[in-house]
Design an enzyme around this catalytic site. Structure first.
Site, short mmCIF file in Angstrom:
data_model
loop_
_atom_site.label_atom_id
_atom_site.label_comp_id
_atom_site.label_asym_id
_atom_site.label_seq_id
_atom_site.Cartn_x
_atom_site.Cartn_y
_atom_site.Cartn_z
N ASN A 1 -3.37 6.12 -1.35
CA ASN A 1 -3.12 6.24 0.09
C ASN A 1 -2.51 7.58 0.49
OD1 ASN A 1 -4.26 3.92 1.14
ND2 ASN A 1 -2.52 2.68 0.48
N SER B 1 0.82 -1.20 0.00
CA SER B 1 0.00 0.00 0.00
C SER B 1 0.85 1.25 0.00
CB SER B 1 -0.93 -0.01 1.21
OG SER B 1 -0.23 -0.43 2.35
N GLU C 1 -4.11 0.17 -8.77
CA GLU C 1 -3.11 1.22 -8.90
C GLU C 1 -1.79 0.52 -9.24
OE1 GLU C 1 -2.21 5.01 -6.11
OE2 GLU C 1 -2.26 3.11 -5.05
N1 3HC Z 1 -15.71 -10.11 -1.24
C1 3HC Z 1 -16.59 -10.20 -2.25
N2 3HC Z 1 -17.71 -9.45 -2.34
C2 3HC Z 1 -17.96 -8.59 -1.34
C3 3HC Z 1 -17.09 -8.43 -0.23
C4 3HC Z 1 -15.91 -9.24 -0.22
N3 3HC Z 1 -15.01 -9.16 0.77
N4 3HC Z 1 -17.59 -7.49 0.59
C5 3HC Z 1 -18.75 -7.06 0.04
N5 3HC Z 1 -18.94 -7.71 -1.13
C6 3HC Z 1 -20.05 -7.51 -2.06
C7 3HC Z 1 -21.36 -7.95 -1.47
O1 3HC Z 1 -21.57 -9.34 -1.71
C8 3HC Z 1 -22.35 -7.09 -2.23
O2 3HC Z 1 -22.58 -7.62 -3.53
P1 3HC Z 1 -23.95 -7.30 -4.34
O3 3HC Z 1 -24.08 -5.82 -4.45
O4 3HC Z 1 -23.73 -7.96 -5.64
O5 3HC Z 1 -25.02 -7.92 -3.51
C9 3HC Z 1 -21.59 -5.78 -2.40
O6 3HC Z 1 -20.19 -6.09 -2.28
C10 3HC Z 1 -22.00 -4.77 -1.36
O7 3HC Z 1 -21.78 -5.34 -0.08
P2 3HC Z 1 -22.75 -5.19 1.16
O8 3HC Z 1 -24.17 -5.05 0.68
O9 3HC Z 1 -22.44 -6.25 2.15
O10 3HC Z 1 -22.28 -3.87 1.90
P3 3HC Z 1 -22.07 -2.44 1.35
O11 3HC Z 1 -23.07 -2.04 0.35
O12 3HC Z 1 -21.87 -1.63 2.58
O13 3HC Z 1 -20.65 -2.52 0.58
C11 3HC Z 1 -18.35 -2.23 0.58
C12 3HC Z 1 -19.49 -2.98 1.20
C13 3HC Z 1 -18.19 -2.62 -0.90
C14 3HC Z 1 -17.09 -2.68 1.32
C15 3HC Z 1 -18.62 -0.68 0.69
O14 3HC Z 1 -18.92 -0.35 2.00
C16 3HC Z 1 -17.43 0.16 0.25
O15 3HC Z 1 -17.21 0.39 -0.93
N6 3HC Z 1 -16.67 0.65 1.25
C17 3HC Z 1 -15.46 1.43 0.97
C18 3HC Z 1 -14.34 0.47 0.65
C19 3HC Z 1 -13.06 1.20 0.31
O16 3HC Z 1 -12.95 2.42 0.32
N7 3HC Z 1 -12.04 0.39 -0.01
C20 3HC Z 1 -10.74 0.93 -0.31
C21 3HC Z 1 -9.98 1.04 0.95
S1 3HC Z 1 -8.37 1.67 0.65
C22 3HC Z 1 -7.50 0.35 0.21
O17 3HC Z 1 -7.95 -0.75 0.10
C23 3HC Z 1 -6.06 0.61 0.00
C24 3HC Z 1 -5.24 -0.11 1.02
O18 3HC Z 1 -3.89 0.01 0.64
C25 3HC Z 1 -5.38 0.43 2.43
#
Ligand code: 3HC
Length: 289
Positions: A191, A120, A153
């Site tokens: 990040n 990251s 990225e």
């Molecule tokens: N694996 C597979 N599918 C997943 C999953 C996982 N771990 N988590 C959620 N999903 C799917 C669900 O099955 C659902 O699918 P559907 O729409 O087809 O039914 C969909 O994603 C939405 O999930 P939920 O309904 O359970 O919950 P939300 O609508 O709250 O979505 C989320 C969950 C996608 C995680 C959403 O909250 C989100 O986008 N959050 C922000 C995530 C983010 O910003 N990530 C980047 C972080 S920074 C990073 O990663 C960089 C690193 O270096 C730190």
């Protein structure tokens, strides 16, 4: 460079298992490695449940799901990566650990194989120095959760070749991702911008400006983020957020990147976020009385 057919993923945590699942669903043969057999068992279970969920929602035909699961092989032996076209490392955010691993992978992987890091924020240029093939070392940074988030990225180290960049970009696009390209500076693009926001949310909480709920609601409803910054920090892992802030602070040399004392204190207390059941929020179910 021929299109990748087989990939190796090192580290079967949230990111590694998500990358393995994504690759298998998109037709690649995958080796998923972890030194901890328990972690491999948990990864197998979570990948299988996630694929089954997609099948039951009608997003994935049953036979495609079954084939995908059959394409992932689990191993604790890095030697199994000898025929992989691309190896993606997703182990803990420690430069020392990653360098040792890159040295091992360099010895095991076939000559043309690309060695990618899902780091990251750690320097790709420095990781590449642990190998004899710096032109084939690249950053391939997936967002959490990898099967859902649309971005990869790609980070070019000082010596990454155009061939390596193009092959990695093709692979990411084959996995259905949109690619952005960053030069190799601390935190890359995402990040560098995201973590100071999360750190500022901790300062906002630490200095008593608002409650955690109001900070998160403010950013969710006020700026249309799917999660508030504190909730997102718990999701990413507070230890991961802290280590990225430390990399930004050391690499960019500006006090504005100093980790908030509250973030440091939570990590010291083992409040690492969802994975530990407690971070900024408490995810443990209340005990039955
Ligand atoms: N694996 C597979 N599918 C997943 C999953 C996982 N771990 N988590 C959620 N999903 C799917 C669900 O099955 C659902 O699918 P559907 O729409 O087809 O039914 C969909 O994603 C939405 O999930 P939920 O309904 O359970 O919950 P939300 O609508 O709250 O979505 C989320 C969950 C996608 C995680 C959403 O909250 C989100 O986008 N959050 C922000 C995530 C983010 O910003 N990530 C980047 C972080 S920074 C990073 O990663 C960089 C690193 O270096 C730190």
């Amino acid at each position: 460079m021929a299109a990748a057919k087989e990939i190796g993923v090192v580290g079967s945590g949230q990111m590694g298992s998500g990358i393995a699942q994504l690759a298998a669903v998109n037709g690649l043969d995958v080796w998923l490695h972890d030194t901890d057999p328990g972690a491999l068992t948990r990864a197998k279970k979570s990948i299988s449940e996630s694929v089954q969920r997609s099948v039951s929602k009608g997003q994935l035909p049953q036979e495609v799901g079954a084939e995908a699961l059959g394409r992932i092989k689990f191993t604790s032996n890095l030697e199994d990566f000898r025929s992989a076209d691309v190896i993606i490392e997703a182990v803990i955010e420690s430069e020392e650990v990653k360098k040792i691993l890159f040295g091992q992978l360099d010895r095991i992987a076939k000559g043309p194989a690309i060695l990618a890091s899902n780091t990251s924020s750690i320097s790709i240029t420095r990781l590449a120095t642990a190998t004899s093939r710096p032109h084939q070392v690249i950053g391939m940074h997936f967002m959490n959760p990898p099967p859902v988030m649309k971005l990869v990225e790609i980070v070019r180290g000082a010596d990454t070749s155009d061939d390596t960049f193009n092959a990695t970009k093709s692979l990411a696009e084959r996995l259905g991702k949109t690619v952005i390209c960053s030069q190799d500076y601390s935190g890359f693009i995402v990040n560098r911008i995201l973590m100071p926001m999360i750190n500022e949310a901790f300062h906002t909480l630490y200095t008593g400006v608002a409650t955690k709920e109001d900070i998160d609601t403010g950013m969710k409803l006020g700026t249309n983020h799917p999660m508030g910054p504190l909730e997102l920090a718990d999701f990413i892992g507070l230890d991961v957020c802290l280590s990225i802030m430390k990399v930004l602070h050391a690499g960019l040399g500006n006090s504005k990147y100093a980790p908030c004392p509250l973030l440091v204190q939570y990590v010291d207390a083992g409040r690492l976020g969802r994975k530990r059941g407690i971070g900024v929020y408490n995810y443990q179910k209340a005990p039955k009385i």
